[in-house]
Design an enzyme around this catalytic site. Structure first.
Site, PDB file in Angstrom:
ATOM      1  N   HIS A  42       0.830  -1.221   0.000  1.00 30.97           N
ATOM      2  CA  HIS A  42       0.000   0.000   0.000  1.00 30.97           C
ATOM      3  C   HIS A  42       0.859   1.264   0.000  1.00 30.97           C
ATOM      4  O   HIS A  42       0.420   2.310   0.471  1.00 30.97           O
ATOM      5  CB  HIS A  42      -0.946   0.042   1.200  1.00 30.97           C
ATOM      6  CG  HIS A  42      -1.664  -1.253   1.465  1.00 30.97           C
ATOM      7  ND1 HIS A  42      -2.906  -1.527   0.926  1.00 30.97           N
ATOM      8  CD2 HIS A  42      -1.310  -2.355   2.173  1.00 30.97           C
ATOM      9  CE1 HIS A  42      -3.288  -2.743   1.317  1.00 30.97           C
ATOM     10  NE2 HIS A  42      -2.324  -3.270   2.061  1.00 30.97           N
ATOM     11  N   SER A  75      13.502  22.475 -16.309  1.00 30.26           N
ATOM     12  CA  SER A  75      12.251  23.172 -16.582  1.00 30.26           C
ATOM     13  C   SER A  75      12.562  24.454 -17.337  1.00 30.26           C
ATOM     14  O   SER A  75      13.607  25.070 -17.126  1.00 30.26           O
ATOM     15  CB  SER A  75      11.571  23.499 -15.258  1.00 30.26           C
ATOM     16  OG  SER A  75      10.697  24.584 -15.404  1.00 30.26           O
ATOM     17  N   LYS A 105      15.083  22.725 -11.370  1.00 27.32           N
ATOM     18  CA  LYS A 105      14.438  21.422 -11.582  1.00 27.32           C
ATOM     19  C   LYS A 105      15.319  20.396 -12.279  1.00 27.32           C
ATOM     20  O   LYS A 105      16.091  20.716 -13.176  1.00 27.32           O
ATOM     21  CB  LYS A 105      13.152  21.601 -12.426  1.00 27.32           C
ATOM     22  CG  LYS A 105      11.995  22.213 -11.695  1.00 27.32           C
ATOM     23  CD  LYS A 105      11.557  21.474 -10.435  1.00 27.32           C
ATOM     24  CE  LYS A 105      10.825  20.178 -10.731  1.00 27.32           C
ATOM     25  NZ  LYS A 105       9.478  20.398 -11.234  1.00 27.32           N
TER      26      LYS A 105
END
Ligand code: ARG
Length: 461
Positions: free
Chosen positions: A155, A276, A282
């Site tokens: 999970h 970016s 980024k």
């Protein structure tokens, strides 16, 4: 506007021409089309339909066409519809009227079915090879990272302490099945349709087994209607590639997660990331995101092929012309995804200290401590209950399970004390204790890597 055709039909409408032509896509079958034609010429000669001189002339004309295409000199003409008619027309230009004998005893229906099987065989083999290359990089990395521990998740919640190599070897298991699925599809499709004609065979005494053998097929297809009107061999291959795509998307998803600041488990090499246009800081895991995206196209291609054939009566229906794009796209997308992912995984930096740091939060050894109680005679359900209480206490105190006071452990169960408890709480020992076949203990993972190397080696030999 309309375009003159000659023969049975008057001029074709312009819109029909656009709909009808497929050469902008199926020109990519040219190699297979020429191979198929050359084998057919051999078959016609053996059947006494062509003289040796005619056969030689046709073969050398076909060879010249191969040279023209390779040199980029061949002019593909949409008015001639498809790769087959373009090549045949050029053959007649090159060798004269004898070129018109090539199509004896053959239809484009058995011709294209043959081309497709040859093409799928070639590209499918390439993709399978690329799967093996990715697996080999994963095996190398698994071997190199044997000491690094990390959580096993369920999970996406930390579950039990495990090891990075064990996780990587899970990816390898998927790839092994993908490799097998592709080869299963290739083995089943390896039959030759030539001689099936348009739908119901030919009266010329073609030795179909000889032609099949000349093209490296295992045998001739057994029914002419089926051979010309069925494409489940493409559905099988492309479905195998769709499943592969789904698997690559799972690996891709983990790379996206692991390279996030939230996880920080890996750093991808600059060569597989982008920045970016706006945010200068980024470094994005585009390789993994694009692989996830390609999976959508792979699933789409397999669905396209199935829907294309759904409710199609026997024999050939022109719908089938649209089988090329999904096949070509699927092979292309699988190839590029595999190559990029292979490079990204070969060059990624695993941050073992952060992975191991993740073991210290989340009470990951709770199951192992419960298992220890089981060794002391406590029924597992009761041990599970005891540990549940201890985790609740740890949460309430805002500490990890392993940091609870000794008195709390002992109060929960008298066996929870001393060196035995310390051992049960140690994540590294917890991993090594899980030495069951298929488990993460070091000797088991080493064994798994060795077994995997052997089976990939044998499959590729
Ligand atoms: N371009 C066609 C295809 O790919 C070749 C077969 C055409 N057959 C026909 N009967 N019109 O399916």
């Amino acid at each position: 506007m309309s375009v003159a055709r000659g023969g049975r039909l008057a001029a074709a409408d312009q819109a029909m021409l656009e709909l009808n032509q497929s050469v902008d896509v199926d020109w990519r079958l040219w190699r297979e089309d020429l191979d198929g034609s050359k084998a057919h010429v051999g078959g016609l000669q053996r059947a006494g339909v062509l003289t040796e001189a005619e056969a030689t002339e046709l073969q050398s004309g076909l060879d010249r066409i191969a040279e023209e295409i390779e040199a980029g000199q061949f002019v593909w003409d949409p008015v001639k519809e498809d790769v087959h008619m373009n090549i045949e027309a050029r053959l007649v230009e090159l060798v004269g009227p004898v070129g018109g004998k090539l199509h004896t005893g053959r239809s484009r229906n058995d011709q294209v079915a043959t081309d497709l099987r040859l093409y799928a065989r070639r590209r499918g083999t390439e993709v399978a090879q690329a799967v093996a290359e990715l697996a080999s990089v994963i095996l190398d990395r698994a071997e190199e990272q044997l000491d690094v521990l990390m959580p096993a998740y369920t999970h996406l919640q930390r579950g039990q302490p495990s090891r990075l190599s064990h996780h990587l070897m899970a990816w390898q298991e998927l790839l092994w099945r993908d490799f097998g699925r592709i080869h299963d599809a290739l083995a089943r499709m390896n039959e030759c349709p030539l001689g099936a004609g348009a739908a119901a065979g030919t009266g010329f005494p073609l030795d179909r087994a000889w032609v099949a053998d000349a093209l490296g097929f295992d045998r001739a297809t057994a029914n002419s209607l089926d051979a010309t009107a069925s494409r489940d061999f493409l559905m099988e291959l492309v479905s195998a590639l769709a499943i592969l795509g789904v698997h690559l998307s799972r690996i891709g998803e983990e790379l996206v997660l692991w390279s996030s600041q939230e996880f920080g488990f890996i750093e991808l090499a600059d060569g597989f990331t982008t920045s970016s246009s706006m945010m200068p800081q980024k470094k994005n895991p585009d390789v993994a995101e694009l692989v996830r995206g390609k999976a959508a196209l792979l699933v789409g291609a397999s669905v396209s092929l199935m829907v294309l054939e759904k409710s199609l009566c026997f024999g050939y229906g022109r719908d089938l012309q649209e089988d090329k794009r999904p096949l070509f796209d699927a092979c292309d997308n699988a190839r590029v995804s595999l190559a990029a992912l292979t490079g990204a995984l070969a060059t990624a930096k695993f941050r073992g200290e952060i992975m191991e740091g993740a073991l210290t939060r989340g009470h990951l050894v709770a199951t192992d401590v419960a298992d220890y109680l089981v060794t002391q005679g406590v029924p597992f359900r009761e041990a599970h209950h005891i540990l549940g209480g201890l985790v609740r206490a740890a949460e309430a105190a805002g500490v990890e399970l392993s940091r609870l006071p000794a008195a709390t452990f002992e109060a929960a169960h008298p066996a929870l004390t001393g060196e035995a408890l310390a051992e049960a709480l140690d994540p590294r020992r917890a991993v090594e204790r899980r030495a069951v076949f298929g488990g993460p203990a070091r000797p088991r993972v080493e064994q798994a890597i060795e077994r995997a190397r052997t089976r990939w080696g044998a499959a590729l030999a």
